[in-house]
Write an enzyme that holds these catalytic residues in place. Structure first.
Site, short mmCIF file in Angstrom:
data_model
loop_
_atom_site.label_atom_id
_atom_site.label_comp_id
_atom_site.label_asym_id
_atom_site.label_seq_id
_atom_site.Cartn_x
_atom_site.Cartn_y
_atom_site.Cartn_z
N ASP A 11 0.86 -1.15 0.09
CA ASP A 11 0.23 -0.04 -0.02
C ASP A 11 0.99 1.27 0.08
OD1 ASP A 11 0.90 0.24 2.77
OD2 ASP A 11 -1.15 0.10 3.33
N HIS A 12 0.42 2.33 0.39
CA HIS A 12 1.26 3.73 0.28
C HIS A 12 2.30 3.62 1.30
CE1 HIS A 12 -2.26 3.96 2.96
NE2 HIS A 12 -1.62 4.82 3.59
N CYS A 68 2.86 -3.28 4.34
CA CYS A 68 2.06 -2.16 4.57
C CYS A 68 2.70 -1.55 5.62
CB CYS A 68 0.93 -2.61 4.69
SG CYS A 68 0.46 -3.83 6.22
N THR A 70 2.55 -2.02 8.92
CA THR A 70 2.97 -2.86 10.06
C THR A 70 3.11 -4.21 9.40
OG1 THR A 70 0.95 -3.36 10.41
CG2 THR A 70 1.56 -1.64 11.82
N HIS A 101 9.22 -24.44 8.83
CA HIS A 101 8.12 -24.98 9.63
C HIS A 101 6.78 -24.78 8.96
CE1 HIS A 101 10.50 -25.45 13.51
NE2 HIS A 101 11.39 -25.88 12.44
N HIS A 136 6.11 -30.97 9.60
CA HIS A 136 5.45 -29.73 9.48
C HIS A 136 4.49 -29.68 8.18
CE1 HIS A 136 8.57 -28.39 12.38
NE2 HIS A 136 9.36 -29.24 11.69
C1 RB5 Z 1 -2.12 2.43 6.60
O1 RB5 Z 1 -1.85 3.70 7.13
C2 RB5 Z 1 -1.73 1.36 7.41
O2 RB5 Z 1 -3.15 1.26 8.21
C3 RB5 Z 1 -1.72 0.26 6.65
O3 RB5 Z 1 -0.42 0.30 5.79
C4 RB5 Z 1 -1.28 -1.07 7.35
O4 RB5 Z 1 -0.17 -0.91 8.39
C5 RB5 Z 1 -2.40 -1.75 7.95
O5 RB5 Z 1 -2.20 -2.83 8.66
#
Ligand code: RB5
Length: 144
Positions: A11-12, A68, A70, A101, A136
């Protein structure tokens, strides 16, 4: 067996790290399919996770990398697909173990939680580690 065909998407929040990873992969002889996004403009990560997962359904030899902020949203979205075993990894250790695994076929990382160097090292281990099979395999076959 590790694949030389890699599907990439972000994503961004993950866009810049995706571009760096793409550069590394291309320079190192991987065949890269980039499913977006293509800028820092705000977008919805499940759209890109879904595109990548559908591509892996068409070509199961491909491995995927999703980024993304996180890595959590991408891993949640990817794991809704039955043929996907997506692992959120933070370092080489988790990347090695999820290949050995869990036979993970998609690596998820968080651009806001991992530095560029560590992301590259994590990815290199993911792409070069084979599944151990045996007990596994039995366990991943129990996923419902
Ligand atoms: C975007 O702001 C954020 O929510 C996304 O990149 C991600 O971390 C979602 O899990």
């Amino acid at each position: 067996m590790s694949s030389k065909k890699i599907a990439l998407a972000s994503d961004h929040a993950g866009f810049e790290l995706k571009e760096k990873i793409k550069k590394y992969l291309i320079e190192n002889g991987y065949a890269v399919s980039d499913f977006g996004t293509d800028s820092n403009a705000s977008c919805d990560y499940p759209e890109f996770a879904n595109k990548l997962c559908l591509a892996i359904k068409e070509d199961p030899e491909m491995q995927g990398i999703l980024i993304c902020g996180t890595g959590i949203g991408m891993s949640m979205a990817a794991n809704r697909h039955k043929h996907i075993r997506a692992a959120l990894c933070h370092n080489e250790f988790t990347a090695r173990l999820t290949r050995q695994h869990n036979n993970a076929n998609v690596l998820c990382m968080g651009a806001r939680t991992i530095g560029e160097e560590l992301a590259l090292e994590t990815m290199k281990v993911f792409l070069s580690t084979d599944f151990m099979g045996d007990k596994h395999e039995r366990r991943i076959n129990m996923f419902s």
